[in-house]
Design a protein around this motif. Structure first.
Motif, PDB file in Angstrom:
ATOM      1  N   GLN A 292       0.827  -1.202   0.000  1.00 15.42           N
ATOM      2  CA  GLN A 292       0.000   0.000   0.000  1.00 15.42           C
ATOM      3  C   GLN A 292       0.856   1.244   0.000  1.00 15.42           C
ATOM      4  N   ARG A 293       0.285   2.290  -0.534  1.00 19.03           N
ATOM      5  CA  ARG A 293       0.948   3.593  -0.444  1.00 19.03           C
ATOM      6  C   ARG A 293      -0.015   4.550   0.224  1.00 19.03           C
ATOM      7  N   VAL A 294       0.507   5.292   1.194  1.00 26.75           N
ATOM      8  CA  VAL A 294      -0.343   6.255   1.878  1.00 26.75           C
ATOM      9  C   VAL A 294       0.152   7.650   1.541  1.00 26.75           C
ATOM     10  N   GLY A 295      -0.729   8.482   1.099  1.00 27.50           N
ATOM     11  CA  GLY A 295      -0.371   9.871   0.809  1.00 27.50           C
ATOM     12  C   GLY A 295      -1.549  10.752   1.133  1.00 27.50           C
ATOM     13  N   ASN A 296      -1.513  11.969   0.639  1.00 32.82           N
ATOM     14  CA  ASN A 296      -2.641  12.869   0.836  1.00 32.82           C
ATOM     15  C   ASN A 296      -3.283  13.181  -0.500  1.00 32.82           C
ATOM     16  N   TRP A 297      -4.589  13.400  -0.482  1.00 34.56           N
ATOM     17  CA  TRP A 297      -5.236  13.907  -1.679  1.00 34.56           C
ATOM     18  C   TRP A 297      -4.736  15.321  -1.885  1.00 34.56           C
ATOM     19  N   PRO A 298      -4.528  15.708  -3.169  1.00 37.36           N
ATOM     20  CA  PRO A 298      -3.949  17.030  -3.413  1.00 37.36           C
ATOM     21  C   PRO A 298      -4.787  18.135  -2.770  1.00 37.36           C
ATOM     22  N   GLY A 299      -4.113  19.018  -2.035  1.00 36.94           N
ATOM     23  CA  GLY A 299      -4.781  20.202  -1.510  1.00 36.94           C
ATOM     24  C   GLY A 299      -5.534  20.009  -0.215  1.00 36.94           C
ATOM     25  N   VAL A 300      -5.804  18.810   0.186  1.00 36.85           N
ATOM     26  CA  VAL A 300      -6.523  18.602   1.444  1.00 36.85           C
ATOM     27  C   VAL A 300      -5.777  17.567   2.282  1.00 36.85           C
ATOM     28  N   THR A 301      -5.960  17.641   3.599  1.00 35.76           N
ATOM     29  CA  THR A 301      -5.323  16.631   4.444  1.00 35.76           C
ATOM     30  C   THR A 301      -6.254  15.460   4.655  1.00 35.76           C
TER      31      THR A 301
ATOM     32  N   ALA B 178     -14.721  17.656   3.515  1.00 37.97           N
ATOM     33  CA  ALA B 178     -13.552  17.497   2.644  1.00 37.97           C
ATOM     34  C   ALA B 178     -13.535  16.087   2.055  1.00 37.97           C
ATOM     35  N   GLU B 179     -13.895  15.093   2.893  1.00 39.55           N
ATOM     36  CA  GLU B 179     -13.866  13.701   2.437  1.00 39.55           C
ATOM     37  C   GLU B 179     -14.871  13.477   1.308  1.00 39.55           C
ATOM     38  N   GLU B 180     -16.071  14.020   1.510  1.00 37.85           N
ATOM     39  CA  GLU B 180     -17.098  13.821   0.490  1.00 37.85           C
ATOM     40  C   GLU B 180     -16.714  14.483  -0.819  1.00 37.85           C
ATOM     41  N   THR B 181     -16.104  15.666  -0.716  1.00 37.30           N
ATOM     42  CA  THR B 181     -15.682  16.360  -1.927  1.00 37.30           C
ATOM     43  C   THR B 181     -14.651  15.525  -2.676  1.00 37.30           C
ATOM     44  N   VAL B 182     -13.693  14.963  -1.937  1.00 42.64           N
ATOM     45  CA  VAL B 182     -12.662  14.127  -2.537  1.00 42.64           C
ATOM     46  C   VAL B 182     -13.295  12.946  -3.265  1.00 42.64           C
ATOM     47  N   VAL B 183     -14.209  12.255  -2.591  1.00 40.47           N
ATOM     48  CA  VAL B 183     -14.834  11.064  -3.163  1.00 40.47           C
ATOM     49  C   VAL B 183     -15.602  11.443  -4.419  1.00 40.47           C
ATOM     50  N   ARG B 184     -16.362  12.517  -4.316  1.00 42.54           N
ATOM     51  CA  ARG B 184     -17.204  12.875  -5.441  1.00 42.54           C
ATOM     52  C   ARG B 184     -16.365  13.298  -6.641  1.00 42.54           C
ATOM     53  N   GLN B 185     -15.342  14.114  -6.395  1.00 44.28           N
ATOM     54  CA  GLN B 185     -14.499  14.549  -7.516  1.00 44.28           C
ATOM     55  C   GLN B 185     -13.854  13.352  -8.190  1.00 44.28           C
ATOM     56  N   TYR B 186     -13.357  12.431  -7.365  1.00 44.69           N
ATOM     57  CA  TYR B 186     -12.671  11.279  -7.941  1.00 44.69           C
ATOM     58  C   TYR B 186     -13.641  10.461  -8.796  1.00 44.69           C
ATOM     59  N   LEU B 187     -14.852  10.248  -8.286  1.00 42.73           N
ATOM     60  CA  LEU B 187     -15.802   9.414  -9.012  1.00 42.73           C
ATOM     61  C   LEU B 187     -16.363  10.118 -10.240  1.00 42.73           C
ATOM     62  N   GLU B 188     -16.529  11.438 -10.157  1.00 39.71           N
ATOM     63  CA  GLU B 188     -17.086  12.161 -11.305  1.00 39.71           C
ATOM     64  C   GLU B 188     -16.060  12.330 -12.411  1.00 39.71           C
ATOM     65  N   ASN B 189     -14.776  12.284 -12.047  1.00 43.16           N
ATOM     66  CA  ASN B 189     -13.742  12.549 -13.046  1.00 43.16           C
ATOM     67  C   ASN B 189     -13.390  11.348 -13.898  1.00 43.16           C
ATOM     68  N   ASP B 190     -14.199  10.292 -13.803  1.00 39.85           N
ATOM     69  CA  ASP B 190     -14.021   9.168 -14.710  1.00 39.85           C
ATOM     70  C   ASP B 190     -12.702   8.441 -14.577  1.00 39.85           C
TER      71      ASP B 190
ATOM     72  N   GLU C 167     -26.830   6.175  -9.282  1.00 40.24           N
ATOM     73  CA  GLU C 167     -27.181   7.295 -10.158  1.00 40.24           C
ATOM     74  C   GLU C 167     -25.977   7.878 -10.871  1.00 40.24           C
ATOM     75  N   LEU C 168     -24.820   7.782 -10.246  1.00 37.39           N
ATOM     76  CA  LEU C 168     -23.599   8.308 -10.849  1.00 37.39           C
ATOM     77  C   LEU C 168     -23.267   7.556 -12.133  1.00 37.39           C
ATOM     78  N   GLY C 169     -23.762   6.330 -12.223  1.00 37.26           N
ATOM     79  CA  GLY C 169     -23.682   5.612 -13.495  1.00 37.26           C
ATOM     80  C   GLY C 169     -22.384   4.880 -13.760  1.00 37.26           C
ATOM     81  N   LYS C 170     -21.563   4.698 -12.753  1.00 38.51           N
ATOM     82  CA  LYS C 170     -20.315   3.943 -12.937  1.00 38.51           C
ATOM     83  C   LYS C 170     -20.595   2.443 -12.844  1.00 38.51           C
ATOM     84  N   PRO C 171     -19.820   1.620 -13.564  1.00 41.64           N
ATOM     85  CA  PRO C 171     -19.927   0.180 -13.321  1.00 41.64           C
ATOM     86  C   PRO C 171     -19.690  -0.094 -11.836  1.00 41.64           C
TER      87      PRO C 171
END
Lengths: 93, 757
Positions: free
Chosen positions: B27-36, B67-79, B105-109
């Motif tokens: 595993q690699r542990v890091g930070n999402w860009p811009g947020v802790t 912050a967590e929800e924003t990270v999850v949503r951006q990642y999932l919406e960005n395909d 509803e997001l429509g991802k497999p």
């Protein structure tokens, strides 16, 4: 992010006899009538399953009397008294 | 082929356990860009395909509320993800499915994982997996993450969804009440007609009805956006009139309506078999009367284990370091490089390295508390207290940890969900008096308040707590105002932690600490060494060499005098001695004389070494005064003079910036006792007393030491956890300012009323 309106939701049922979640004692059960407070707060609670008509059971209060522990939709949730006060409920047996 | 897999789910759903089971220890542990927000990634191979797995932060929803929800949503919406694996706690199905409705509803497999099937059984829940899969239109895999049961099947399903087109098709939509569907359809058509978004247009329509700011902003970027936004406004109004609530609340409630419908079809609940073990445990652990004492006992055990067990390997590391220092000194005698290695690198980094065992044990205990579910109960029990400072109950843990060491404590603020709470806790944490400050208290309080040392030390701890509470109240009413989130805390069921996850958790956090030692502390120690080593040639006002010779000669002549006097007395005495039974050398009168002589000789010899030692102290003090470090101390002397400090205190405080316990060893150097002083050292105590420090100045020095800028490692931790230099510099400036004001207050009022002079 500050331009976006966050109106405080006034409870429709606002007469003084009205029962709030914070009024329930441990072991008592209620049904949610309405949730007041800020949009974000209301929405957070709804997402956590505190929808209108949801049944809610007061399990206990913390050792220092606040917050309270609730059972809703089969899981345990904790809310502060000041927040529980924004939730109008009706007592059910 | 290479596939990107995103693991999503609620907090406490066992998401990380499944992630670990999928990827193993790679595993690699890091930070999402811009947020802790922690970003964990790993990979595994299955049927010659490589699967890169991202462990998304646990969230209850995709509302971009935190912050967590924003990270999850951006990642999932960005395909970026090819497949989304949604972990669902089967024992808490209804609430977990809320996120699932949004993922659908997001429509991802999508692959749905029913985790904790064993706990669902315990709760008396029987879930019809096939029906659930049909209702939700996605494959459902039941697993028990803790035992690894079902993981192979999960890998197989992920492979099929990744590679087979037919598996990707979205089979169902979440159906809303008719009046909402009408409005969704209107928006849907407008969006498709204008070709506004490449995302699932039904998702965009629903998000618009929820007044989602992010979606509105995205739509606004397109031409023809006005039509769509106008329609959204009209639709929301209609929904508000019809359902007597906002669009957002109505749609969320409708999602729960859909879930309840699904549950009715595929879940059978038999109350007879149901046992809520967690509730039984909580009868005791969060009991009205027992809750607090048990919590206190756990905290006490945490400290006890951390320090008692930690001290065993601590001694090993310590003796290892000493052996290493001796080895290097023997290898490279008297060279500058040897001094750099021994006094700079090993002395500085080693001073921190000895704390490694404590830190790892502390992290292990915290991992146990977190993984077992007790941490949420800590928040429950302590919330009332922490709420006073505008904090979440969980913030109590890092505060308590601060008494041990501020570095792991500040890293421990990651257990807090809101960024504002994290920053506030990070900022007030350094005032909790860490164990490195204790040697300083013991030394100074022991020297100046020998009768009340314990009281003085205890009041330092209390002052630290007061400073933390006061600053917390101040910050939450000023710079961190209004960002507070409501306290909505899930109390997850208790679980036995798995060894693997405990080891991983402990290692992840401990590794960060090791990294810090290798960087910040190393550099800091070398800087302090350079300041203390250069210039190598110093000019002294006094000729210590000849003074030393004169002193030695004087004492030697005194000794010679004594000896000749003794001989004279013996001769005199012998002449008057007449007994023939016993030889003179065994007579009582000779023995008496000899004993007297020996006593006097010892006294003189010790006086000699004492005076030579004190001369050496003065010499080393003088030399240090000439070194860069002394000059720096002199520069700051005018600033600290109002507090009653001399250049010595100024040097000690500057070096204490690397690590506070260094204050003691610096005094050791300044008074020429050598660096191996401990807090009981008589040399430093007498040095402090003779340097003109009064008890009042000592008290002001203690106050300053308690409150001023935490050590370098803490500053690095603050930077890491707040993510900005702004808060880091603010913390340094604030603590320096507070330390100066309070120390000045002590010195000023003390002088005014003539206390402790």
């Amino acid at each position: 992010m500050f331009n976006f309106k966050r109106p405080h939701h006034k409870l429709h049922t606002s007469d003084e006899n009205d029962l709030r979640l914070s009024d329930l004692k441990p072991g008592e059960k209620g049904r949610i009538v309405e949730i007041g407070g800020s949009e974000n707060f209301r929405h957070r609670l709804i997402e956590m399953g505190l929808t209108r008509d949801a049944e809610i059971w007061v399990d206990k209060y913390a050792p220092l009397r606040d917050p309270m522990e609730l059972i809703v939709k089969g899981y345990h949730l904790s809310l502060r008294g000041m927040d529980a006060q924004k939730i109008a409920v009706e007592r059910i047996a | 082929m290479n596939f990107n897999i995103a693991v999503a789910g609620n907090p406490n759903c066992g998401k990380t356990t499944i992630f670990n089971a999928l990827t193993g220890a790679k595993q690699r542990v890091g930070n999402w860009p811009g947020v802790t927000v922690e970003k964990k990634s790993g990979h595994y191979t299955h049927s010659d395909n490589i699967f890169d797995v991202i462990d998304l932060p646990g969230t209850y929803s995709l509302a971009a509320f935190s912050a967590e929800e924003t990270v999850v949503r951006q990642y999932l919406e960005n395909d970026e993800a090819d497949v989304v694996v949604n972990i669902i706690d089967a024992s808490n199905l209804e609430r977990n499915l809320f996120l699932t409705t949004q993922l659908i509803e997001l429509g991802k497999p999508l692959v749905l994982v029913l985790n904790m099937m064993d706990m669902a059984d315990e709760k008396g829940l029987q879930i019809d997996v096939d029906t659930l899969a049909t209702l939700l239109g996605a494959p459902v895999v039941p697993v028990v993450g803790r035992t690894g049961e079902g993981i192979d099947l999960l890998k197989e399903k992920i492979l099929r969804v990744s590679t087979e087109i037919s598996m990707k098709a979205r089979l169902i939509d979440i159906r809303y009440p008719r009046d909402i569907e009408i409005e969704i359809e209107k928006l849907h058509q407008l969006i498709q007609k204008n070709d506004v978004t490449d995302k699932h247009s039904r998702w965009t329509s629903i998000k618009l009805l929820e007044s989602d700011q992010q979606t509105r902003d995205e739509v606004r970027l397109h031409n023809n956006c006005a039509d769509i936004l106008d329609q959204a406004k009209i639709s929301i109004n209609r929904i508000e009139v019809l359902f007597k609530d906002t669009g957002r609340a109505t749609i969320s409630s409708a999602r729960y309506g859909f879930i309840q419908g699904a549950m009715r079809e595929c879940v059978v609940e038999s109350l007879i078999d149901s046992v809520d073990y967690s509730r039984q445990i909580d009868r005791v652990l969060t009991n009205r009367w027992l809750g607090l004492p048990i919590f206190g006992l756990f905290m006490w055990l945490m400290f006890k284990l951390t320090y008692d067990i930690g001290s065993i390997p601590m001694d090993w590391i310590d003796s290892g370091l000493v052996a290493l220092m001796n080895f290097i000194s023997d290898l490279l005698p008297n060279s500058m490089f040897a001094s750099l290695l021994v006094d700079g690198v090993i002395g500085g980094v080693g001073a921190i390295a000895v704390f490694l065992p404590n830190i790892f044990i502390l992290f292990l205990i915290i991992a146990v508390l977190e993984d077992s579910g007790y941490m949420a109960r800590v928040a429950f029990i302590m919330d009332r207290v922490m709420h006073n400072i505008g904090l979440h109950g969980k913030a109590f843990i890092p505060m308590i940890m601060g008494f041990g060491c501020n570095v792991p404590a500040i890293m421990g603020t990651r257990i807090l969900e809101s960024r504002r709470d994290r920053i506030l806790t990070v900022l007030i944490n350094p005032f909790m008096s860490c164990s490195a400050r204790l040697p300083v208290y013991v030394l100074v309080a022991g020297a100046f308040f020998p009768d009340n040392a314990a009281t003085v030390i205890f009041s330092m701890y209390i002052l630290g707590i007061i400073a933390a509470i006061g600053s917390g109240k101040l910050f939450s009413r000023t710079i961190l105002k209004g960002m507070s989130k409501p306290f909505v805390l899930e109390l997850p069921p208790y679980q036995r932690p798995t060894l693997r996850s405990l080891v991983l958790h402990t290692w992840e956090r401990g590794y960060l600490f090791i990294q810090k030692m290798g960087t910040v502390i190393l550099v800091g120690s070398v800087i302090i060494w350079v300041l203390g080593y250069f210039p190598t040639e110093v000019e002294l006002d006094r000729d210590y060499g000849s003074e030393r010779t004169t002193l030695a000669q004087y004492h030697d002549s005194q000794l010679a005098d004594l000896e000749s006097k003794f001989k004279k007395s013996v001769d005199q005495d012998r002449s008057g001695y007449h007994s023939e039974m016993i030889v003179y050398e065994s007579s009582s009168s000779y023995l008496e004389l000899h004993e007297q002589f020996q006593l006097l000789q010892e006294e003189l010899t010790s006086e000699k070494s004492k005076q030579l030692y004190s001369l050496r102290q003065q010499e080393i003090g003088d030399i240090t005064e000439q070194k860069w470090i002394g000059r720096v101390g002199k520069i700051f002397e005018p600033i600290v003079r109002p507090l009653g400090f001399t250049w010595r205190e100024s040097v000690a405080l500057i070096t204490g910036f690397v690590a506070k316990e260094i204050v003691v060893s610096t005094y050791g150097v300044l008074f020429g006792v050598g660096e191996d002083v401990d807090e009981g050292s008589q040399g430093v105590i007498s040095g402090l007393r003779s340097s003109g420090m009064t008890p009042l100045v000592a008290l002001s020095f203690l106050v300053f030491t308690l409150l001023y800028t935490p050590c370098l490692a803490t500053v690095a931790a603050i930077k890491r956890e707040t993510g900005t230099w702004a808060y880091t510099f603010f913390s340094i400036a604030y603590s320096l300012g507070l330390a100066y004001s309070l120390a000045f207050g002590v010195a000023y009022f003390g002088r005014m009323f003539n206390w402790l002079s």
